[in-house]
Design a protein around this motif. Structure first.
Motif, PDB file in Angstrom:
ATOM      1  N   ALA B 251       0.835  -1.203   0.000  1.00 21.45           N
ATOM      2  CA  ALA B 251       0.000   0.000   0.000  1.00 21.45           C
ATOM      3  C   ALA B 251       0.870   1.253   0.000  1.00 21.45           C
ATOM      4  O   ALA B 251       0.530   2.255  -0.642  1.00 21.45           O
ATOM      5  N   GLU B 254       2.502   1.769  -3.438  1.00 22.95           N
ATOM      6  CA  GLU B 254       1.548   2.281  -4.428  1.00 22.95           C
ATOM      7  C   GLU B 254       0.848   3.551  -3.952  1.00 22.95           C
ATOM      8  O   GLU B 254       0.028   4.103  -4.675  1.00 22.95           O
ATOM      9  N   VAL B 256      -1.531   4.051  -1.697  1.00 20.19           N
ATOM     10  CA  VAL B 256      -2.990   3.911  -1.643  1.00 20.19           C
ATOM     11  C   VAL B 256      -3.423   4.113  -0.202  1.00 20.19           C
ATOM     12  O   VAL B 256      -2.966   3.407   0.691  1.00 20.19           O
ATOM     13  N   TRP B 257      -4.315   5.068   0.027  1.00 21.86           N
ATOM     14  CA  TRP B 257      -4.737   5.388   1.386  1.00 21.86           C
ATOM     15  C   TRP B 257      -6.050   4.725   1.740  1.00 21.86           C
ATOM     16  O   TRP B 257      -6.235   4.199   2.820  1.00 21.86           O
ATOM     17  N   ALA B 263      -9.357  -1.193  -7.306  1.00 22.60           N
ATOM     18  CA  ALA B 263      -8.548   0.022  -7.156  1.00 22.60           C
ATOM     19  C   ALA B 263      -7.867   0.387  -8.470  1.00 22.60           C
ATOM     20  O   ALA B 263      -7.336  -0.475  -9.170  1.00 22.60           O
ATOM     21  N   GLU B 281      -3.160  12.845  -8.144  1.00 18.45           N
ATOM     22  CA  GLU B 281      -3.487  11.519  -8.669  1.00 18.45           C
ATOM     23  C   GLU B 281      -4.011  11.767 -10.069  1.00 18.45           C
ATOM     24  O   GLU B 281      -5.062  12.370 -10.240  1.00 18.45           O
ATOM     25  N   GLY B 303      -6.169  -0.039   1.757  1.00 14.36           N
ATOM     26  CA  GLY B 303      -5.393   1.193   1.812  1.00 14.36           C
ATOM     27  C   GLY B 303      -4.724   1.365   3.168  1.00 14.36           C
ATOM     28  O   GLY B 303      -5.048   0.672   4.135  1.00 14.36           O
TER      29      GLY B 303
END
Lengths: 341, 439
Positions: B251, B254, B256-257, B263, B281, B303
């Motif tokens: 995560a 990448e 990703v939160w 995704a 983004e 995330g």
């Protein structure tokens, strides 16, 4: 039983390391005092050329086995001896690099730089390994958490320093004898004389060290409890004396082998006396690191024993073969080789 | 700074420095072995000179790799006593096996190889360098098994307040370790191939030793093309393993939160750790990330917010390192493919040759970034999910570590400069001239 085997194996691995790297550390420390020309120095470097790297792997193995078999002792020993160990490592780094670098640029200043690094990288570790092991024999002030109490300078006590001197002299004689085996002509004669002269200093320090061991450590307790173990120190004394005998009659290979035996027996003498401790605490015996409170699980010990019993003999065979194959004199022709140091 | 922070810096410096030398030795030894094999098979002296020339560069590297490796093993004890006590039962044994079965083979036969050109039969001498190659590649396997255990611990039980081995076989054959091994080995071969191609390009551009360096180039380009392409595939497998074993690392890598099904993958993104979101983004590919990492375009990608803050690694560093590494990986494959099509007449593709020279440092950067992703991304754990880095240190005085860290940095900098200068000197000088008698 498994613990005893591992304890002995631990001792043997350190002994083999001292025996093998001992001669090249000793020769590195002897180098500036015995070489008179660039050619002498090149003979010295090349006499260790094919071997030093393989010898150093015994240190990695001895360290690795300490970690694998007695992880708690490894953690306490290495962290409490932090500064001396890192000094040893820095010394060995500079020394290893010196072998490879010094011959690569044809410039006297460059070579001198690496000669200096090589000297300190040989002498320093020899001395510090001795100091470290003498302190292990004596016990260091570790508390119940395995944390060193007191300053690093406490390691530089008289017995510790004596241990350092003993290692340096053992290695110097060992290295001088190796050079006598490998060097031609005049250098061989000088190496033989150096071994002969240094031997007397070694004898003196060895006697002092044994006396110090009697008064400063508890190593003799195991021997007094089981007198048959006294074979080891007796064999040690014998090996030391026979070394001199072979030096006198100029049988260099035999003298070197006896000197190797002396180093192995000296290490085993200490290790056997230490049992069951790996690192005694000088504060309280119950804080000591022993085979009982610091060993790995039986499963790990069994697997590692199988690995060691299969591979260590194989390693010994091919390394012995390499010594046999490259044990002859360093010739002029060999020095002209492109690969030579 | 406290002991843990200083020790982390010290380990990072020691590891990254060590790994500047290791990948070249891993890859170059195989190429040298192949060169000598061709010489033994065909009797063509040019291949003997090639083995000696590249062998010399290999040796300069090897010395640094060995001596800097010892410090790594010892630092577990000196600086990470807590760790060593807790997991030594498993981790220590792997290091000991590495030394016993691999390092001895490598260093002993290397000594024989270097000093044995005129003393051994051709075939036996050639066998020695193959043994070195086997030894060094084998050592990589063991150390990566050890490292993989820190990333994804298996085959252990917690007993008597420490981790003890319960299944050795599971530890040494877990897929995470096998995939990591191939990823690292392929990266190492790619690096070595680009170094050989780069230096060969230099000489070909200068129109010297053309035949010698074209032959070297053609051996290296095979490695470059095969390994860089394969490594994209293996890297993908590695990512999928990471998704299972280390979701917080993935995560972060990448950035990703928020947990989401299907995704998307953003070509352009940059994390804002403070506010737990990304500054930008853009150029998103819908559902691509779920498909890439989890093998199913509608799968749920967890995330970072799914974990408390103190269980997340430093996001920006992990993310940036990962992106750059992946980008470089694709670049290597692209350039390798172009070089492959020009392999027979490289001297006619001058721009390519310039590019190859310029690319020599890039694989070094890529492997370093890879290690940063691996180790920084594992934080705050030293053994993922089992032990925190903060609990793993030694109880020693901070000033000791401060001094040793300063010593590491200064000594390693000097040695690194000297080593690369020497390598450069020999690489640019070209092969030794033929002895008079053979001309």
């Amino acid at each position: 039983m498994l613990l005893i085997i591992w304890f002995l194996l631990w001792g043997v691995l350190w002994a083999v390391y001292f025996m093998l790297d001992g001669f090249d550390l000793g020769l590195g420390a002897l180098n500036p005092f015995i070489s008179r020309s660039e050619k002498d120095r090149r003979i010295i470097y090349n006499s260790m050329g094919p071997f030093w790297d393989g010898n150093e792997v015994w240190l990695i193995t001895a360290g690795g086995v300490t970690f694998a078999a007695f992880p708690t002792a490894y953690a306490v020993m290495f962290s409490s001896l932090y500064t001396p160990l890192l000094l040893i490592l820095f010394g060995l780094i500079l020394r290893g690099v010196a072998f490879e670098f010094r011959s690569k640029v044809d410039n006297p200043g460059w070579r001198l730089l690496w000669d200096i690094c090589h000297f300190f990288g040989s002498f320093g570790p020899a001395l510090l390994l001795g100091v470290a092991f003498a302190n292990i024999f004596k016990g260091v002030p570790i508390d119940g958490e395995g944390v060193l109490q007191g300053s690093l300078l406490s390691l530089l006590n008289p017995y510790g320093i004596l241990g350092g001197l003993l290692f340096v002299l053992l290695f110097l004689v060992h290295g001088a004898l190796w050079l006598a085996v490998k060097a031609p002509g005049d250098l061989e004669a000088r190496a033989g004389r150096a071994a002969s002269g240094l031997w007397w200093f070694l004898l003196l320090v060895a006697v002092l060290f044994l006396g110090g061991t009697w008064s400063e450590t508890k190593l003799f307790n195991n021997y007094l409890a089981r007198p048959f173990l006294l074979v080891v120190p007796l064999a040690l004394v014998l090996a030391l004396l026979v070394t001199k005998g072979f030096i006198v009659v100029r049988k260099w290979v035999a003298a070197w082998l006896c000197s190797a035996g002396t180093i192995v027996l000296a290490t085993l003498f200490g290790v056997i006396g230490l049992y069951p401790n790996l690192l005694p605490s000088s504060l309280d015996p119950k804080f000591s690191m022993t085979v009982y409170n610091s060993a790995s699980s039986p499963l790990t010990l069994k697997i590692m024993l199988a690995v060691a019993l299969v591979f260590v003999p194989i390693v010994m065979i091919y390394q012995a073969w390499a010594y046999f194959k490259f044990g002859d004199k360093v010739t002029d022709e060999a020095l002209t080789q492109d690969e030579a140091y | 700074m406290d002991v843990i922070t200083l020790s982390r810096w010290q380990f990072a410096v020691a590891t990254l420095f060590h790994f500047l030398f290791v990948p070249l030795t891993l890859g170059l030894v195989v190429m040298v072995a192949i060169m000598e094999t061709i010489y033994v098979r065909t009797g063509n002296e040019e291949y003997k000179r090639m083995a000696k020339f590249w062998g010399k560069i290999f040796l300069i590297n090897f010395a640094l790799g060995v001596v800097t490796g010892i410090t790594l093993e010892f630092q577990f004890g000196t600086n990470w006593a807590g760790y060593s006590k807790y997991v030594g039962d498993i981790f220590g044994s792997l290091l000991a096996v590495e030394a016993t079965v691999a390092f001895f083979l490598e260093s002993t036969f290397l000594g024989i190889w270097v000093f044995g050109w005129d003393r051994l039969s051709k075939k036996f001498h050639n066998a020695c360098i193959w043994l070195v190659a086997i030894g060094s590649n084998f050592s990589a396997y063991w150390i990566l098994v050890a490292n993989s255990w820190m990333q994804h611990p298996v085959g252990y039980v917690i007993r008597d307040g420490r981790a003890e081995l319960s299944n050795f076989w599971a530890v040494i054959t877990q897929p995470f370790a096998v995939i990591t091994f191939f990823h690292v080995i392929l990266a190492a071969y790619t690096l070595a191939a680009f170094v050989v191609m780069g230096f060969s390009a230099y000489h070909i551009l200068r129109k010297q030793h053309i035949s010698f360096f074209t032959k070297s180039f053609r051996i290296a380009v095979i490695f470059a093309v095969v390994c860089s392409i394969l490594n994209i595939v293996v890297g993908d497998f590695h990512g999928k393993e990471m998704a299972k074993a280390q979701p917080t690392k993935l995560a972060s890598a990448e950035a990703v939160w928020k947990t989401a099904k299907g995704a998307p993958f953003y070509l352009i993104a940059f994390p804002d750790e403070q506010n737990e979101r990304n500054y930008v983004e853009a150029l998103g590919i819908p559902k691509f990330l779920s498909w890439l990492a989890l093998g199913d375009k509608d799968a749920e990608f967890k995330g970072l917010k799914a974990w408390p803050k103190e269980e997340r690694p430093p996001v920006t560093m992990t993310f940036v390192s990962f992106r750059l590494m992946v980008g470089l990986g694709f670049l290597f494959a692209l350039v390798a493919i172009i070089a492959w099509f020009r392999r027979n007449r490289p001297e006619e593709s001058r721009p390519l040759l310039y590019i190859l020279i310029g690319m020599i440092p890039l694989p070094y950067i890529a492997v370093s970034l890879g290690w940063i992703v691996t180790e920084v991304g594992r934080q705050p754990w030293i053994v993922y999910g089992v032990m925190k880095t903060a609990d793993a240190g030694s109880k020693i005085a901070a000033y000791q570590v401060g001094i040793s860290l300063a010593a590491f940095i200064s000594i390693y900098t000097l040695l690194g400069v000297a080593c690369f200068a020497l390598m450069l000197k020999f690489a640019l000088k070209g092969p030794e001239p033929l002895p008079e008698a053979e001309k």
